[in-house]
Design a protein around this motif. Structure first.
Motif, PDB file in Angstrom:
ATOM      1  N   SER A 106     -17.913  71.424   3.224  1.00  0.00           N
ATOM      2  CA  SER A 106     -18.543  70.814   4.003  1.00  0.00           C
ATOM      3  C   SER A 106     -17.660  70.314   5.169  1.00  0.00           C
ATOM      4  O   SER A 106     -17.743  69.575   6.398  1.00  0.00           O
ATOM      5  N   ASP A 107     -16.237  70.361   4.670  1.00  0.00           N
ATOM      6  CA  ASP A 107     -15.211  69.578   5.639  1.00  0.00           C
ATOM      7  C   ASP A 107     -14.761  70.595   6.834  1.00  0.00           C
ATOM      8  O   ASP A 107     -14.491  71.593   6.563  1.00  0.00           O
ATOM      9  N   LYS A 108     -14.804  69.762   8.034  1.00  0.00           N
ATOM     10  CA  LYS A 108     -13.993  70.648   9.175  1.00  0.00           C
ATOM     11  C   LYS A 108     -12.598  70.700   8.792  1.00  0.00           C
ATOM     12  O   LYS A 108     -11.668  69.899   8.389  1.00  0.00           O
ATOM     13  N   ASP A 109     -12.062  72.082   9.006  1.00  0.00           N
ATOM     14  CA  ASP A 109     -10.673  72.293   8.741  1.00  0.00           C
ATOM     15  C   ASP A 109     -10.142  73.004  10.068  1.00  0.00           C
ATOM     16  O   ASP A 109     -10.365  73.863  10.359  1.00  0.00           O
ATOM     17  N   VAL A 110      -9.193  72.264  10.555  1.00  0.00           N
ATOM     18  CA  VAL A 110      -8.432  72.352  11.773  1.00  0.00           C
ATOM     19  C   VAL A 110      -6.947  72.350  11.281  1.00  0.00           C
ATOM     20  O   VAL A 110      -6.157  71.439  10.888  1.00  0.00           O
ATOM     21  N   GLN A 111      -6.277  73.542  11.590  1.00  0.00           N
ATOM     22  CA  GLN A 111      -5.016  73.667  11.626  1.00  0.00           C
ATOM     23  C   GLN A 111      -4.061  74.063  12.794  1.00  0.00           C
ATOM     24  O   GLN A 111      -4.841  73.852  13.917  1.00  0.00           O
ATOM     25  N   ARG A 112      -2.842  74.100  13.060  1.00  0.00           N
ATOM     26  CA  ARG A 112      -2.087  74.467  14.012  1.00  0.00           C
ATOM     27  C   ARG A 112      -2.633  75.434  14.836  1.00  0.00           C
ATOM     28  O   ARG A 112      -2.705  75.613  16.240  1.00  0.00           O
ATOM     29  N   GLY A 113      -3.170  76.476  14.113  1.00  0.00           N
ATOM     30  CA  GLY A 113      -3.841  77.630  14.974  1.00  0.00           C
ATOM     31  C   GLY A 113      -5.231  77.462  15.541  1.00  0.00           C
ATOM     32  O   GLY A 113      -5.819  78.404  15.776  1.00  0.00           O
ATOM     33  N   GLY A 114      -5.833  76.304  15.328  1.00  0.00           N
ATOM     34  CA  GLY A 114      -7.156  75.905  15.847  1.00  0.00           C
ATOM     35  C   GLY A 114      -8.122  75.795  14.527  1.00  0.00           C
ATOM     36  O   GLY A 114      -7.579  75.671  13.384  1.00  0.00           O
ATOM     37  N   ARG A 115      -9.332  75.773  14.898  1.00  0.00           N
ATOM     38  CA  ARG A 115     -10.380  75.597  13.830  1.00  0.00           C
ATOM     39  C   ARG A 115     -10.552  76.684  12.922  1.00  0.00           C
ATOM     40  O   ARG A 115     -10.518  77.633  13.477  1.00  0.00           O
ATOM     41  N   GLN A 116     -10.458  76.597  11.753  1.00  0.00           N
ATOM     42  CA  GLN A 116     -10.460  77.469  10.879  1.00  0.00           C
ATOM     43  C   GLN A 116     -11.948  77.621  10.018  1.00  0.00           C
ATOM     44  O   GLN A 116     -12.735  76.864   9.942  1.00  0.00           O
ATOM     45  N   PHE A 117     -12.002  78.986   9.425  1.00  0.00           N
ATOM     46  CA  PHE A 117     -12.969  79.181   8.539  1.00  0.00           C
ATOM     47  C   PHE A 117     -12.597  80.016   7.368  1.00  0.00           C
ATOM     48  O   PHE A 117     -11.642  80.569   7.289  1.00  0.00           O
ATOM     49  N   VAL A 118     -13.282  80.071   6.177  1.00  0.00           N
ATOM     50  CA  VAL A 118     -13.005  80.800   5.082  1.00  0.00           C
ATOM     51  C   VAL A 118     -14.209  81.577   4.789  1.00  0.00           C
ATOM     52  O   VAL A 118     -15.190  81.691   5.426  1.00  0.00           O
ATOM     53  N   LEU A 132     -22.100  90.610  -1.056  1.00  0.00           N
ATOM     54  CA  LEU A 132     -21.917  90.288   0.314  1.00  0.00           C
ATOM     55  C   LEU A 132     -20.976  89.115   0.789  1.00  0.00           C
ATOM     56  O   LEU A 132     -20.846  88.228   0.155  1.00  0.00           O
ATOM     57  N   VAL A 133     -20.076  89.478   1.861  1.00  0.00           N
ATOM     58  CA  VAL A 133     -19.087  88.364   2.249  1.00  0.00           C
ATOM     59  C   VAL A 133     -19.358  88.027   3.540  1.00  0.00           C
ATOM     60  O   VAL A 133     -19.966  88.731   4.507  1.00  0.00           O
ATOM     61  N   HIS A 134     -19.177  86.545   3.548  1.00  0.00           N
ATOM     62  CA  HIS A 134     -19.507  86.059   4.871  1.00  0.00           C
ATOM     63  C   HIS A 134     -18.815  84.667   5.076  1.00  0.00           C
ATOM     64  O   HIS A 134     -18.088  84.275   4.107  1.00  0.00           O
ATOM     65  N   ALA A 135     -18.739  84.398   6.157  1.00  0.00           N
ATOM     66  CA  ALA A 135     -18.144  83.066   6.706  1.00  0.00           C
ATOM     67  C   ALA A 135     -18.629  81.827   6.124  1.00  0.00           C
ATOM     68  O   ALA A 135     -19.844  81.741   6.025  1.00  0.00           O
ATOM     69  N   SER A 136     -17.678  80.701   5.999  1.00  0.00           N
ATOM     70  CA  SER A 136     -18.178  79.437   5.837  1.00  0.00           C
ATOM     71  C   SER A 136     -17.315  78.557   6.638  1.00  0.00           C
ATOM     72  O   SER A 136     -16.142  78.411   6.499  1.00  0.00           O
ATOM     73  N   ARG A 137     -18.131  77.701   7.311  1.00  0.00           N
ATOM     74  CA  ARG A 137     -17.411  76.523   8.400  1.00  0.00           C
ATOM     75  C   ARG A 137     -17.822  75.303   8.058  1.00  0.00           C
ATOM     76  O   ARG A 137     -19.206  74.926   8.072  1.00  0.00           O
ATOM     77  N   GLY A 138     -17.021  74.443   7.571  1.00  0.00           N
ATOM     78  CA  GLY A 138     -17.543  72.933   7.465  1.00  0.00           C
ATOM     79  C   GLY A 138     -17.663  72.324   8.706  1.00  0.00           C
ATOM     80  O   GLY A 138     -17.264  72.927   9.831  1.00  0.00           O
ATOM     81  N   ASN A 139     -18.598  71.411   8.799  1.00  0.00           N
ATOM     82  CA  ASN A 139     -18.665  70.547  10.113  1.00  0.00           C
ATOM     83  C   ASN A 139     -18.524  69.097  10.152  1.00  0.00           C
ATOM     84  O   ASN A 139     -18.993  68.320  10.959  1.00  0.00           O
ATOM     85  N   LEU A 140     -18.065  68.535   8.849  1.00  0.00           N
ATOM     86  CA  LEU A 140     -18.103  67.118   8.763  1.00  0.00           C
ATOM     87  C   LEU A 140     -16.465  66.844   9.043  1.00  0.00           C
ATOM     88  O   LEU A 140     -15.418  67.302   8.279  1.00  0.00           O
ATOM     89  N   PRO A 141     -16.070  65.417   9.282  1.00  0.00           N
ATOM     90  CA  PRO A 141     -14.782  65.228   9.358  1.00  0.00           C
ATOM     91  C   PRO A 141     -14.313  64.844   8.117  1.00  0.00           C
ATOM     92  O   PRO A 141     -15.010  64.622   7.032  1.00  0.00           O
TER      93      PRO A 141
END
Length: 760
Positions: free
Chosen positions: A514-526, A534-543
């Motif tokens: 649930s955590d937002k993931d920001v790296q030097r390359g910008g906001r990330q998802f896994v 089925l393969v899909h993205a997961s994007r956290g939205n919380l600080p």
């Protein structure tokens, strides 16, 4: 209003017992969900978080691996999924001050429930040699300690790299890459303890160790057999799929030693009609004795062979191998032996046969009730035999459905987390990265514990999970872990494994789903892979819970740089900055992931991995066809005066994470040390309802293991069988008691005697 964590462990010595319930979900599930979520997150954070769970632009639930359809409900989560999210997104925090106030001896004396309720870990923590408590440490120093210990090993095979099913595809791929570049295939994972038996059986019989059905197949099925599974607690969103299948005309057979509320009736909280009336799910309940499933399916196969026109002869002739040997074995199935093994009546089996013969599209779903026995692999092979006879693989609305219990356990295996990797995978990995991976097999979970016990392994690294709490033979496992020179746990929250350490120990706090993931390359998802491929993205939205947290990919990348140094040409820093670069490499190594990033961009809901048996009725086995098998029928023999125990979850539990002390559907409140026993069995043993007993496990070598102080609950289990919660009963499961072929702990068939005790 967010509540504070419990200051002390709650008393559990007098659990209350009421009648078990006969329907799952409904208003009680909504109320319970909201109470727990608000206690952990507060009202606003609850809404902000839960409305993003399992959405295309949100994050994947850290609970089970049940898939989502293309059209999502605004509340695309279940009660237990909401509990999992609330525990991760909690506002409670475990800071260095907490560790200063709680020495290791104190943590070791606490329950798993108390540890988990304390909140998110905020900084890396280090237990120096000889110290009595953890202390804060910098990330740089933490990675230096890991590098120091790994470089000091006499062989890379003295290191163990364990993976929990919560780990993302990107982190799992990087971890196995690091381990193999370091020089070992010691990559045990939680699948070794659950669906390894499924993978072993399916790889041999149909050529791929995964299920062959989609959600749409479930909706189209004529018959769904749910064997050894309790979806109402362990995979609640599956109930919606069963409800839809029933509405379309499907019939359901449930095969289980315990009646389970979720398979009796489902009160769908997402519809008014579901809330008011509910849907009856099971048409036939076969209350089988523990471990009798192979005998049941073997007899069904004999009866199918004897029924005129029941065998799909064209499918068998065109697509299968080994039919004659299988058929000869199946025809020897004996009615009397089957009735003894299963505890079922002849009329029940004949009714099941009628339903099988009336169905052209049959799906068999299963979970740990089939996979955690000595003869688990043979049992699942027998399930496959039934489906092959009926031509029910590679047909819409039909196939095999092993229901995975953790959100990316299947994806981790796809990414190469496996102690026995395929040569083709290693060849592709070596070609892509210019490394030479070891070809000898590594250690699975059971073999890893034995290696620690015997001094063959000295460093243990865990990417998530609660290894000590999840594994069998608790006393042996904990003693083995304490022999390690270094234990490292990448974690979001505290659990038992942090209190059972090697000479030195590290806790590395990481971002949650649930955590937002920001790296030097910008906001990330896994990305993750669900139970149906089925393969899909997961994007956290919380600080993030703390500015000191690192993501799982970042932890692996920095560890690799610290350990391998300039000798590694792998661009670890690039991988940490931008996970898309990891996915580009996955696309070139792992079959089915071509154009990985582009496909995710085109398909917000994800994409399906290829599955040859499902997609084209092609079976990539050693014979080039689907394989019938013919193993001798096995079932547990229980001595007089003993019971056969299965370990299981409560409804307030996810794997080893304990959310509360109740098991609402089974009528248990305020305690976990209970054993469910049939009233007639209890009477024969002289145990009244409410009596207390010590559970004494008996093993074939004459050794005994004891779990004291369990309240006896008279319960409608199958005769001769009993049930109790893990991890409290893991102590009873011998390390050597495992499934043939898969080496999965046989936690569903433990012979025990009950000795009356005075109290809890």
């Amino acid at each position: 209003m967010v509540s504070k964590p419990p200051a002390g462990d709650p008393v559990q010595d007098a659990p209350q017992v009421a009648e078990p319930q006969h329907a799952a979900a409904g208003l009680p599930a909504i109320g319970h969900t909201l109470r727990i979520a608000q206690a952990q997150m507060g009202v606003r954070r609850t809404a902000r978080t839960l409305l993003k769970v399992n959405q295309k632009d949100g994050f994947d639930c850290p609970g089970c691996a049940w898939p989502e359809g293309d059209k999502r409900h605004v509340a695309e989560f279940c009660e237990n999924g909401a509990k999992a999210v609330a525990e991760e997104a909690t506002l409670r925090r475990v800071t260095p001050d907490f560790f200063a106030a709680h020495p290791l001896s104190d943590l070791a004396g606490r329950s798993g429930y108390w540890l988990g309720q304390q909140g998110r870990i905020t900084q890396p923590m280090y237990l120096p040699e000889g110290a009595d408590r953890y202390e804060a440490v910098t990330w740089e120093r933490a990675f230096a300690i890991i590098a120091e210990e790994l470089r000091a090993l006499a062989s890379p095979d003295e290191a163990l790299f364990y993976t929990s099913g919560r780990t993302s595809n990107e982190a799992a791929f990087l971890l196995q890459l690091f381990a193999r570049e370091f020089g070992t295939n010691n990559l045990p994972d939680c699948s070794n303890m659950c669906h390894e038996s499924s993978g072993s059986a399916l790889t041999e019989t149909i050529g791929i160790g995964k299920g062959s059905v989609s959600l749409e197949d479930l909706h189209q099925a004529d018959l769904i057999i749910v064997a050894g599974q309790n979806p109402g607690t362990n995979h609640p969103r599956m109930l919606s799929a069963l409800e839809k299948a029933k509405a379309a005309g499907a019939r359901i057979i449930s095969v289980n030693p315990l009646p389970e509320a979720g398979l009796e009736k489902f009160k769908n909280p997402q519809t008014p009609q579901g809330m008011l009336r509910g849907a009856t799910l099971t048409d036939l309940f076969l209350q089988i004795r523990i471990g009798g499933d192979q005998a049941l399916f073997r007899l069904l196969n004999r009866l199918v062979l004897e029924a005129d026109g029941a065998v799909d002869e064209e499918f068998v002739r065109t697509h299968t191998h080994g039919y004659e040997e299988f058929a000869a074995a199946a025809r020897t199935a004996d009615w009397d032996e089957t009735l003894t093994a299963t505890g079922l009546g002849r009329d029940e089996i004949e009714r099941a046969l009628e339903m099988v013969l009336a169905s052209r599209r049959t799906i068999v779903c299963w979970a740990m009730g089939l996979t955690q026995h000595k003869h688990a692999v043979a049992t699942i092979r027998e399930v496959v035999n039934l489906l092959l006879l009926r031509g029910a693989i590679g047909r819409p609305g039909a196939g095999v459905c092993p229901v995975r219990g953790h959100s990316n356990v299947q994806g981790d295996r796809t990414m190469g987390i496996f102690e026995r990797p395929a040569p083709a995978f290693l060849d592709a990995l070596d070609k892509e990265f210019g490394i030479v991976s070891p070809r000898h097999h590594g250690f699975d979970v059971v073999r890893s514990i034995q290696a620690l016990r015997d001094g063959e392994a000295k460093v243990f690294f865990a990417m998530g999970g609660n290894f000590v709490g999840a594994t069998p033979d608790t006393e042996v496992t904990e003693a083995a872990m304490r022999r390690a020179r270094l234990t490292v746990h990448v974690s979001t929250k505290l659990n038992r494994s942090h209190a059972v350490t090697g000479t030195r120990a590290l806790i590395l706090p990481t971002l949650g789903r649930s955590d937002k993931d920001v790296q030097r390359g910008g906001r990330q998802f896994v990305t993750v892979e669900d139970s149906m491929g089925l393969v899909h993205a997961s994007r956290g939205n919380l600080p993030p819970a703390s500015p000191h947290l690192l993501s799982e990919p970042a932890i692996v990348a920095r560890m690799a740089r610290a350990v391998l140094g300039t000798a590694s040409a792998t661009p670890w820093e690039e991988f940490e900055q931008d996970y898309a670069t990891v996915r580009d490499r996955i696309a070139r190594v792992v079959p089915g992931f071509t154009d990985f990033n582009a496909r995710l961009a085109r398909n917000p809901g994800g994409f399906a991995l290829p599955h040859a048996p499902r997609d084209e009725r092609r079976f990539p086995t050693a014979t080039g066809k689907a394989n019938f098998t013919a193993a001798p029928v096995e079932y547990p023999r229980v001595p007089e005066g003993r019971l056969l125990l299965q370990t299981l979850r409560s409804h307030d539990q996810y794997n080893t994470t304990i959310y509360g002390l109740d098991d609402r559907y089974r009528g248990i409140k305020g305690g976990r040390r209970v054993i469910l026993v049939h009233p007639e069995d209890a009477a024969a043993l002289g145990l009244a309802d409410g009596a207390y007993a010590d559970l004494v496990g008996e093993w074939t070598d004459g050794s005994e293991r004891r779990a004291p102080g369990f309240r006896v609950v008279h319960y409608p289990t199958a005769r001769g069988c009993a049930a109790a919660y893990y991890p409290e009963t893991n102590v009873l499961v011998p390390l050597e008691s495992t499934a043939d072929v898969s080496n999965t702990p046989a936690s569903k068939s433990v012979i025990v005697r009950l000795e009356q005790s005075q109290s809890a």
